[in-house]
Write a protein that holds these residues in place. Structure first.
Motif, short mmCIF file in Angstrom:
data_model
loop_
_atom_site.label_atom_id
_atom_site.label_comp_id
_atom_site.label_asym_id
_atom_site.label_seq_id
_atom_site.Cartn_x
_atom_site.Cartn_y
_atom_site.Cartn_z
N SER A 47 14.48 31.65 11.70
CA SER A 47 13.20 32.26 11.38
C SER A 47 12.25 32.07 12.55
N ARG A 48 11.00 32.43 12.33
CA ARG A 48 9.99 32.25 13.36
C ARG A 48 8.76 31.60 12.77
N CYS A 49 8.10 30.81 13.62
CA CYS A 49 6.87 30.19 13.15
C CYS A 49 5.80 31.27 13.01
N TYR A 50 5.15 31.26 11.87
CA TYR A 50 4.11 32.24 11.57
C TYR A 50 2.89 32.05 12.45
N ASN A 51 2.74 30.85 12.91
CA ASN A 51 1.56 30.50 13.69
C ASN A 51 1.75 30.70 15.20
N LYS A 85 0.84 -1.20 0.00
CA LYS A 85 0.00 0.00 0.00
C LYS A 85 0.87 1.24 0.00
N LYS A 86 0.61 2.11 -0.92
CA LYS A 86 1.41 3.32 -0.98
C LYS A 86 0.82 4.38 -0.06
N PRO A 87 1.66 4.91 0.82
CA PRO A 87 1.13 5.96 1.69
C PRO A 87 0.76 7.20 0.87
N ALA A 88 -0.18 7.94 1.38
CA ALA A 88 -0.60 9.15 0.69
C ALA A 88 0.58 10.10 0.55
N LYS A 89 0.66 10.71 -0.61
CA LYS A 89 1.78 11.64 -0.85
C LYS A 89 1.64 12.86 0.04
N GLU A 90 2.69 13.15 0.76
CA GLU A 90 2.67 14.32 1.63
C GLU A 90 3.48 15.44 1.01
N THR A 91 3.09 16.65 1.31
CA THR A 91 3.86 17.78 0.79
C THR A 91 5.22 17.81 1.46
N PRO A 92 6.25 18.13 0.71
CA PRO A 92 7.58 18.18 1.30
C PRO A 92 7.69 19.25 2.38
N VAL A 93 8.64 19.06 3.27
CA VAL A 93 8.94 20.07 4.28
C VAL A 93 10.36 20.57 4.02
N TYR A 94 10.75 21.62 4.72
CA TYR A 94 12.01 22.27 4.40
C TYR A 94 12.87 22.48 5.63
N SER A 95 14.15 22.28 5.44
CA SER A 95 15.11 22.53 6.48
C SER A 95 15.60 23.97 6.29
N LEU A 96 15.46 24.77 7.34
CA LEU A 96 15.79 26.19 7.23
C LEU A 96 17.29 26.43 7.07
N PHE A 130 6.35 25.11 4.63
CA PHE A 130 5.88 26.32 3.97
C PHE A 130 5.74 26.03 2.49
N GLU A 131 5.13 26.97 1.81
CA GLU A 131 4.94 26.79 0.38
C GLU A 131 5.92 27.66 -0.37
N PRO A 132 6.94 27.06 -0.95
CA PRO A 132 7.93 27.88 -1.64
C PRO A 132 7.29 28.64 -2.79
N GLY A 133 7.73 29.86 -2.96
CA GLY A 133 7.22 30.64 -4.08
C GLY A 133 6.00 31.43 -3.70
N LYS A 134 5.26 30.96 -2.71
CA LYS A 134 4.04 31.66 -2.33
C LYS A 134 4.38 32.77 -1.35
N ASP A 135 4.60 32.40 -0.11
CA ASP A 135 5.09 33.36 0.86
C ASP A 135 5.97 32.61 1.83
N GLU A 136 7.24 32.73 1.63
CA GLU A 136 8.17 31.94 2.42
C GLU A 136 8.29 32.39 3.86
N ARG A 137 7.66 33.50 4.20
CA ARG A 137 7.68 33.91 5.61
C ARG A 137 6.63 33.16 6.39
N GLU A 138 5.66 32.65 5.68
CA GLU A 138 4.58 31.93 6.36
C GLU A 138 4.97 30.50 6.69
N ILE A 139 5.98 30.37 7.51
CA ILE A 139 6.42 29.03 7.84
C ILE A 139 5.66 28.50 9.05
N ARG A 140 5.57 27.20 9.12
CA ARG A 140 4.94 26.54 10.26
C ARG A 140 5.98 25.63 10.90
#
Ligand SMILES: [Zn+2]
Length: 124
Positions: free
Chosen positions: A21-25, A6-17, A38-48
């Motif tokens: 930085s600071r968590c946006y949340n 069974k293939k696990p559901a594809k998860e969005t990649p995460v990033y090593s800083l 975070f979503e690269p290209g969108k708003d890289e300050r919005e990290i979780r």
């Protein structure tokens, strides 16, 4: 009879800083090397941070050993790619995976090895 794994559901990649930085949340400070979402290209300050991205139970496994990576993918229900920005190549490179701690425990037991600097073993 063979059964397809069974293939696990594809998860969005995460990033090593690369930079602190600071968590946006939750505003927690994130040191360089912290794994965040975070979503690269969108708003890289919005990290979780990992806590806010529900990745606390996962453990980082650096790439480099094909056998270990393959086992981790097999044993872990969740597998998340970890990417890091490369100044040299001007692109995101894959540096490892986030997998469940129990998967790493199992690999250690089966291969009779010890991974150094395991995150969960540092929390005491
Ligand atoms: Zn947070």
């Amino acid at each position: 009879m063979t059964e397809k794994a069974k293939k696990p559901a594809k998860e969005t990649p995460v990033y090593s800083l690369v930079r602190a930085s600071r968590c946006y949340n939750c505003d927690a400070k994130q040191e360089p090397g912290s794994i965040v979402k975070f979503e690269p290209g969108k708003d890289e300050r919005e990290i979780r941070c990992r806590k806010c991205a529900s990745l606390e139970e996962m453990e980082f496994l650096r790439s480099g050993n094909a056998k270990v990576t393959q086992m981790a993918k097999k044993y872990s229900q969740r597998v998340v790619l970890v990417m890091q920005w490369s100044e040299l190549w001007k692109t995101y490179e894959r540096i490892g995976l986030l997998v469940e701690s129990q998967a790493i425990d199992r690999i250690e037991k089966e291969l009779k090895i010890r991974f150094e600097n395991r995150e969960t073993k540092q929390i005491h």
